[in-house]
Write an enzyme that holds these catalytic residues in place. Structure first.
Site, PDB file in Angstrom:
ATOM      1  N   ARG A  63      -6.247  -7.591 -12.381  1.00  0.00           N
ATOM      2  CA  ARG A  63      -6.180  -7.168 -10.989  1.00  0.00           C
ATOM      3  C   ARG A  63      -6.987  -5.891 -10.676  1.00  0.00           C
ATOM      4  NH1 ARG A  63      -0.261  -8.050  -8.731  1.00  0.00           N
ATOM      5  NH2 ARG A  63      -1.451  -8.360  -6.836  1.00  0.00           N
ATOM      6  N   ARG A  81       1.417  -2.229  -6.475  1.00  0.00           N
ATOM      7  CA  ARG A  81      -0.044  -2.149  -6.392  1.00  0.00           C
ATOM      8  C   ARG A  81      -0.534  -2.102  -4.953  1.00  0.00           C
ATOM      9  NH1 ARG A  81      -2.677  -3.870 -10.746  1.00  0.00           N
ATOM     10  NH2 ARG A  81      -4.364  -4.396  -9.327  1.00  0.00           N
ATOM     11  N   VAL A 114      -6.194 -18.424  -9.549  1.00  0.00           N
ATOM     12  CA  VAL A 114      -6.318 -17.136  -8.855  1.00  0.00           C
ATOM     13  C   VAL A 114      -6.091 -15.968  -9.833  1.00  0.00           C
ATOM     14  CG1 VAL A 114      -5.459 -15.698  -6.962  1.00  0.00           C
ATOM     15  CG2 VAL A 114      -5.668 -18.165  -6.649  1.00  0.00           C
ATOM     16  N   CYS A 137      -1.378  -5.810 -14.572  1.00  0.00           N
ATOM     17  CA  CYS A 137       0.063  -6.099 -14.587  1.00  0.00           C
ATOM     18  C   CYS A 137       0.272  -7.425 -15.300  1.00  0.00           C
ATOM     19  CB  CYS A 137       0.658  -6.067 -13.192  1.00  0.00           C
ATOM     20  SG  CYS A 137       0.180  -7.425 -12.171  1.00  0.00           S
ATOM     21  N   ARG A 140      12.150  -7.343  -5.881  1.00  0.00           N
ATOM     22  CA  ARG A 140      10.969  -6.806  -5.174  1.00  0.00           C
ATOM     23  C   ARG A 140      10.589  -7.684  -3.991  1.00  0.00           C
ATOM     24  NH1 ARG A 140       5.910  -5.456  -8.732  1.00  0.00           N
ATOM     25  NH2 ARG A 140       5.233  -5.042  -6.611  1.00  0.00           N
ATOM     26  N   ASP A 184       1.414 -17.875  -5.391  1.00  0.00           N
ATOM     27  CA  ASP A 184       2.768 -17.322  -5.410  1.00  0.00           C
ATOM     28  C   ASP A 184       3.843 -18.417  -5.494  1.00  0.00           C
ATOM     29  OD1 ASP A 184       1.726 -14.805  -5.323  1.00  0.00           O
ATOM     30  OD2 ASP A 184       2.040 -14.520  -3.174  1.00  0.00           O
ATOM     31  N   LYS A 243       7.213 -10.307   3.181  1.00  0.00           N
ATOM     32  CA  LYS A 243       6.928  -9.072   2.433  1.00  0.00           C
ATOM     33  C   LYS A 243       5.443  -8.740   2.516  1.00  0.00           C
ATOM     34  CE  LYS A 243       6.370  -9.322  -2.249  1.00  0.00           C
ATOM     35  NZ  LYS A 243       5.078  -8.797  -2.718  1.00  0.00           N
ATOM     36  N   ASN A 244       4.611  -9.733   2.214  1.00  0.00           N
ATOM     37  CA  ASN A 244       3.184  -9.441   2.087  1.00  0.00           C
ATOM     38  C   ASN A 244       2.484  -9.221   3.426  1.00  0.00           C
ATOM     39  OD1 ASN A 244       3.466  -9.461  -0.634  1.00  0.00           O
ATOM     40  ND2 ASN A 244       2.633 -11.520  -0.936  1.00  0.00           N
TER      41      ASN A 244
END
Ligand code: EPZ
Length: 416
Positions: free
Chosen positions: A121, A92, A326, A116, A396, A304, A22-23
């Site tokens: 962020r 975002r 993070v 969020c 998502r 993540d 995804k990223n």
């Protein structure tokens, strides 16, 4: 609203094919704004954030066809230079349009994403870097407005290796004639993948995946074809689900070199990891040994996977520590895991997990993509039935999650 019903306590067994990242897919798709030529991107996962990105590109004037994992992005109408609030607030990563559009048209207007659930962020690192390349930055009615006569190449040193800022600036620099150097850049595999795609589009990118990225840009980027790398976070999630259920799973397409910190922690927990020509195999027979982790930018332990890792550690034979360095608010899953019998104390960015012999099913709620994934891991291992609400968060970021888990022997169904 959809929810998952999971009857846990069954070891996962078999093989699962890892989807495209995804990223990595998100910035690759957004890079297509830099050319009117057609771009073809393969191995694009079918999930909510990708559909939002397709809508974003269409809203801005692109024509997109997306089927069976391949997205073809073509010229549609004259491109708009604005990313509207209704899309930015859903995802975002929409702020990534700023770089390509600013480089190409000398102006961009992007709604400011608010905070969020996982943290504030801000996007100050992106904006400082655009200023360094000659952009003027102002805010108007909740939007960031960027403009310049011409973006200039230059050297930017990030105060923190932000993934998004590195991507935004790589794309901007690819569209600017001359050499731009990004220092203290993020080193995530998704950055490397973006570097490959931008090079295919006609820029020259060296050092993507290291802390110094050098981009030789051009005002004439062209169409390109690319296949997105495998999703390391999906890999890590299935891996931890396999171990938490004392299973034996082959992760087809997984890349060990993208997950060094996780695999090291997994080995210290006593589980077996084997590299195969086609991916990875993981196996656990027993409860894990406790292992402390703290998250860091790549190649450190990925933020993540912190939540799914915590779910795994709830079953350890002893006490382990987790520190999230993070994001400032990414331990919300601890309370939900507590409803399943986990013993976790949290304070700020830290959590201490006292392992228990077993978890039990309970009604629980996902608060973001990876917190949701952690709850799925816990529910698969738990005795009895768990109902997870707000699975739209999980949707998502995970392609066909329940189908893939069922193929591994899990009892999971979606209901609404
Ligand atoms: C990317 O977010 C990922 N998203 C995130 O994945 C991931 O958690 C994160 O990188 C870290 O690995 C995408 O790739 C679409 P950052 P990004 O900029 O780019 C602070 C998931 O679950 N910061 O590296 O937003 C920021 O507040 C998601 O798939 C600033 O202070 O991450 C955070 O504390 C969630 N100012 C830290 O840096 C800035 O201008 C890391 O953010 C930018 C960031």
């Amino acid at each position: 609203m959809d929810f998952f019903v999971i009857d846990g306590g069954r070891p996962l067994r078999g093989a699962v094919r890892i989807s495209g990242s995804k990223n990595a897919a998100l910035p690759n798709l957004i890079s297509t704004l830099m050319t009117d030529d057609a771009c073809t991107i393969h191995h694009v996962p079918e999930l909510r954030d990708i559909r939002t990105t397709v809508r974003l590109l269409e809203t801005m004037g692109k024509k997109v066809s997306y089927a069976r994992g391949t997205a073809v992005v073509e010229h549609g109408s004259r491109l708009k230079t604005r990313a509207p609030y209704d899309l930015v607030k859903q995802m975002r990563a929409s702020v990534l349009v700023a770089g390509p559009v600013l480089a190409r048209f000398g102006k961009a207007r992007v709604s400011l994403p608010g905070g969020c659930t996982i943290g504030m962020r801000p996007i100050d690192i992106h904006l400082e870097a655009f200023k360094k390349l000659g952009a003027r930055v102002s805010t108007e009615h909740g939007d960031v407005v960027l403009d310049c006569e011409r973006l200039e190449p230059g050297t930017v040193r990030f105060r923190f290796p932000s993934v998004g800022a590195t991507e935004n600036l790589m794309m901007a620099a690819a569209g600017v004639k001359g050499t731009t150097v990004l220092k203290n850049a993020a080193r995530e595999p998704e950055i490397e993948d973006l570097g490959t795609f931008l090079t295919r589009m006609g820029a020259r990118v060296d050092g993507a995946g290291t802390d110094t990225v050098t981009i030789e840009g051009t005002s004439r980027l062209h169409g390109a074809e690319h296949s997105v790398i495998a999703d390391r976070v999906e890999t890590g999630t299935f891996l931890l689900a396999a171990l938490a259920t004392k299973g034996d799973v082959r992760l087809i397409g997984a890349k060990a070199q993208h997950l060094t910190a996780l695999l090291e922690a997994v080995k210290r927990s006593g589980a077996t990891v084997t590299e195969l020509p086609e991916g990875l195999r993981v196996k656990a027979k027993d409860r894990p040994k406790p292992v402390d982790i703290h998250t860091e930018p790549h190649p450190g332990f990925p933020t993540d996977l912190q939540a799914p890792w915590m779910a795994y550690m709830t079953l350890a034979r002893g006490k382990s520590k987790v520190r999230e360095s993070v994001f400032e608010n990414r331990v919300m899953h601890a309370a939900e895991l507590g409803r399943m019998g986990a013993r976790i104390r949290t304070g700020g960015e830290r959590a201490v997990v006292e392992g228990v012999p077993e978890l039990f099913g309970a009604p629980i709620m996902a608060s973001d993509i990876r917190a949701g994934a952690a709850l799925v891991v816990a529910a698969l291992a738990a005795k009895g039935q768990t109902v997870i609400q707000r699975v739209y968060h999980i949707d998502r970021g995970y392609e066909k999650l329940e189908k893939k888990l069922r193929a591994l022997g899990a009892q999971i169904r979606r209901a609404h």
